[in-house]
Scaffold this motif. Structure first.
Motif, PDB file in Angstrom:
ATOM      1  N   ARG A   1       0.765  -1.134   0.113  1.00  0.00           N
ATOM      2  CA  ARG A   1      -0.056   0.161  -0.138  1.00  0.00           C
ATOM      3  C   ARG A   1       0.821   1.162   0.005  1.00  0.00           C
ATOM      4  O   ARG A   1       1.764   1.292   0.979  1.00  0.00           O
ATOM      5  N   PHE A   2       0.686   2.077  -0.945  1.00  0.00           N
ATOM      6  CA  PHE A   2       1.700   3.335  -0.924  1.00  0.00           C
ATOM      7  C   PHE A   2       0.631   4.550  -0.555  1.00  0.00           C
ATOM      8  O   PHE A   2      -0.534   4.562  -1.034  1.00  0.00           O
ATOM      9  N   SER A   3       1.213   5.290   0.434  1.00  0.00           N
ATOM     10  CA  SER A   3       0.472   6.761   0.702  1.00  0.00           C
ATOM     11  C   SER A   3       0.838   7.790  -0.551  1.00  0.00           C
ATOM     12  O   SER A   3      -0.210   8.458  -0.716  1.00  0.00           O
ATOM     13  N   ASN A   4       2.011   7.730  -1.213  1.00  0.00           N
ATOM     14  CA  ASN A   4       1.937   8.548  -2.284  1.00  0.00           C
ATOM     15  C   ASN A   4       2.852   7.755  -3.636  1.00  0.00           C
ATOM     16  O   ASN A   4       3.635   6.916  -3.334  1.00  0.00           O
ATOM     17  N   ILE A   5       2.455   8.090  -4.901  1.00  0.00           N
ATOM     18  CA  ILE A   5       3.251   7.845  -5.999  1.00  0.00           C
ATOM     19  C   ILE A   5       3.697   9.090  -6.688  1.00  0.00           C
ATOM     20  O   ILE A   5       2.727   9.720  -6.935  1.00  0.00           O
TER      21      ILE A   5
END
Length: 70
Positions: free
Chosen positions: A20-24
């Motif tokens: 799970r990425f908070s920002n890309i």
């Protein structure tokens, strides 16, 4: 063979990871944008005694170290 995440099933003998990425951020993101959007808030919380982790994920030679170290 690649399976979309929604169809991926793992058994005890398989290894599956869900990230799970908070920002890309894309390749045209500047260091200033990255600092303002992520690092600044993390640094403030860290200086107030909270734990912090900044994880840079990407292919080899994509500029991760340069971006983080500036």
């Amino acid at each position: 063979m690649f399976k979309p995440m929604k169809d991926m099933k793992c058994s005890i003998t398989d290894t599956c990871n869900l990230y799970r990425f908070s920002n890309i951020y894309g390749p045209h993101t500047t260091q200033a944008e990255l600092f303002q959007n992520i690092v600044h808030n993390m640094l403030e919380r860290y200086l107030n005694g909270e734990d912090a982790l900044l994880f840079s994920f990407g292919t080899t030679n994509s500029g991760k170290t340069f971006t983080i170290q500036g």
